[in-house]
Structures are given as structure tokens and as C-alpha cells.
Write an enzyme that holds these catalytic residues in place. Structure first.
Site, PDB file in Angstrom:
ATOM      1  N   SER A  18      21.013  27.984 -37.814  1.00  0.00           N
ATOM      2  CA  SER A  18      20.261  28.577 -36.711  1.00  0.00           C
ATOM      3  C   SER A  18      18.838  28.047 -36.829  1.00  0.00           C
ATOM      4  CB  SER A  18      20.332  30.107 -36.781  1.00  0.00           C
ATOM      5  OG  SER A  18      19.555  30.704 -35.768  1.00  0.00           O
TER       6      SER A  18
ATOM      7  N   TYR B 142      16.073  26.616 -26.021  1.00  0.00           N
ATOM      8  CA  TYR B 142      16.438  26.475 -27.433  1.00  0.00           C
ATOM      9  C   TYR B 142      16.575  27.842 -28.087  1.00  0.00           C
ATOM     10  CZ  TYR B 142      16.190  24.769 -32.273  1.00  0.00           C
ATOM     11  OH  TYR B 142      16.447  24.490 -33.587  1.00  0.00           O
TER      12      TYR B 142
ATOM     13  N   LYS C 126      19.895  29.662 -29.932  1.00  0.00           N
ATOM     14  CA  LYS C 126      19.881  30.111 -31.324  1.00  0.00           C
ATOM     15  C   LYS C 126      20.069  31.626 -31.430  1.00  0.00           C
ATOM     16  CE  LYS C 126      19.351  26.085 -33.274  1.00  0.00           C
ATOM     17  NZ  LYS C 126      20.425  25.501 -34.108  1.00  0.00           N
TER      18      LYS C 126
END
Length: 277
Positions: A134, A148, A152
């Protein structure tokens, strides 16, 4: 006993370092990348201990085929490292639908396909360790990297649920949350990755973050050794930070969240209503 690894995103950066560290101690590795040319030197050095596989993790059938090849080649799978991914840069308003979908296809769905392909083998052997890369970006968020962060944060929840689902089969799950590592020419997140078409309304914010975003970087080789330690641990954590620079920021972020929930507890109770009275 030596381990068999399946590592995605192995051509460079942390992934490449993970492959080298595992091979150097006598483990066997199936290493996947969009192109495996950068792994040729490792094939020369380690021979059949390394199985390079060209793979785009967004191609679900290809993922299942690669995992099958790795299992047939080595006879078992011990550690699955979901490392493949990229960073989409852009304010939320700037993101195109395709850019957002591409980010999720690689970072989220690609990881899901690897997990789904590997799990039948891990369940059958009643052992295995799924390690998900992660990011600190999966814990806290900053402007201009919303896509992004979304990928994650989704991986964090998915793998936490997964850990509860597979524990009875002897399969472990760990989410690694790295901070900045020296895997590119620069360590400013605005200097690399896929860039959305820029809206001038966010130029001032971009300029401000561009002058403050640089952070000290960790050593990828040290991270690889830490990964080996993690893989050898009998009772690994669900989550672990790689790097130390962001720890104070994360502590403050969680303290701020708890304070906000406490400060607004009255409104929370109001929203609940009197139905259980």
C-alpha cells in the site's frame, strides 16, 4: 526452508530490490513485469531460481496464467507480493474518467486478480503469506493525488477483510505502508507518474506543494531486507510501516480524527435519534 515468491512490478524500484534480496539468500522467485528485459542479468546470475514472467496485471486471464505457471514451475507458492502500481497525478476536478479507471484497474483490480489466482493454491497447501504494498498514501491524503489515494485506501480495506477471510486456512495477510523511497530520479510526487491535464485554477497549489513535498528517502535495499524479516515472521502484523519519516504525521492524523469524532459526538447522537430509547 527456502521460500517461493511471486512478486509483481519486479522490473525496478522496490520490486526489483525485493527480487534480488529473496534470490540472494537462496529463495526462488517468479518475478512479473510488463517487460522482463531488466531481469535478464538476474536470470544469468541465478538461473532456474528465477522465473521471469511478462505480465500486465490488468489482464485478468494473464494473471491467472502467470500464477499457474509459477506454481507448476516451483511446485508451491509461499509469499505473494502485490507490488505493481503507478501514481496518477491530478486534482480531482482534473481527472478524466479514463485516468481514474486506469488507476483503479492497475492498483486495485490488478491486486485483486493476483489474490484470486493465488488463493486456491494457498488454501490447498494450508499456508502462505499475501503481502500488499500500500503506501502512507493509504493512511493519510494530500492534494493532487486523489486517484492514487483512492486506490490505496481501497486496498487497505480489501486486504483487512481478506485477512479475516483466509486466517482459518493458515494464510496470512500483511499490508506494507512505505513512505518515500529513493526509487526514482526525484522524490517529489509531482515530478513523476501519470499527469492529468492541468487546470490553471490549481497552479498555485501545485507550485506550493512542489516546493514543500520533498521528503527524505529510505533505502530500497534496506526495505528488501525488512521484507525478508517480515516473511519469516510466524505472526506477522496486518499493517506495518516501512520507513520512519512519516510516523509523527500519521500519529497526528489519527489524533486529529479521534478529536473530531469526540468534538462532534453530540451531532452523532442527534443523527442516531431516539429510536433505541
Amino acid at each position: 526452508m527456502s521460500k517461493v515468491w511471486f512478486i509483481t512490478g519486479a522490473s525496478r524500484g522496490l520490486g526489483r530490490n525485493f527480487v534480488e534480496a529473496a534470490l540472494s539468500r537462496g529463495d526462488q522467485v517468479a518475478a512479473t513485469a510488463r517487460t522482463t528485459a531488466s531481469l535478464h542479468d538476474l536470470v544469468t546470475a541465478y538461473g532456474d531460481a528465477l522465473l521471469p514472467l511478462e505480465l500486465d496485471v490488468t489482464d485478468k486471464p494473464a494473471v491467472f496464467d502467470s500464477v499457474k505457471q509459477a506454481k507448476e514451475h516451483f511446485g508451491r507458492l509461499d509469499v505473494i507480493v502485490n507490488n505493481a502500481g503507478f501514481t496518477q497525478i491530478g486534482a480531482v476536478e482534473e481527472l478524466s474518467e479514463q485516468e481514474l479507471r486506469d488507476q483503479m484497474e492497475t492498483n486495485l483490480f490488478g491486486a485483486v486478480w493476483v489474490i484470486q489466482a493465488a488463493l486456491p493454491h494457498l488454501r490447498e497447501q494450508r499456508s502462505g503469506h499475501i503481502i500488499q504494498l500500500s503506501s502512507v498514501a493509504g493512511i493519510v491524503a494530500m492534494p493532487l493525488v486523489g486517484a492514487y489515494h483512492a486506490s490505496k485506501w481501497a486496498l487497505e480495506g480489501l486486504n483487512e477483510a481478506l485477512a479475516g477471510e483466509v486466517a482459518a486456512f493458515g494464510v496470512k495477510v500483511t499490508i506494507i505502508e512505505p513512505d518515500a523511497f529513493a526509487t526514482r530520479d526525484g522524490n517529489n510526487p509531482l515530478d513523476y507518474g501519470h499527469m492529468a491535464q492541468m487546470n490553471p485554477a490549481y497552479d498555485e497549489l501545485r507550485q506550493r506543494l512542489g516546493t514543500t513535498a520533498e521528503q527524505p528517502t529510505g533505502d530500497p535495499a534496506a526495505a528488501a531486507q525488512a521484507l525478508l524479516t517480515l516473511a519469516d515472521t510466524d505472526d506477522p502484523p496486518l499493517r506495518v510501516l516501512f520507513g520512519k519519516d512519516f510516523y509523527p504525521m500519521i500519529q497526528q492524523a489519527y489524533a486529529d480524527r479521534l478529536k473530531t469524532w469526540t468534538d462532534w459526538h453530540g451531532l452523532s447522537a442527534q443523527a442516531h435519534g431516539p429510536l433505541d430509547a
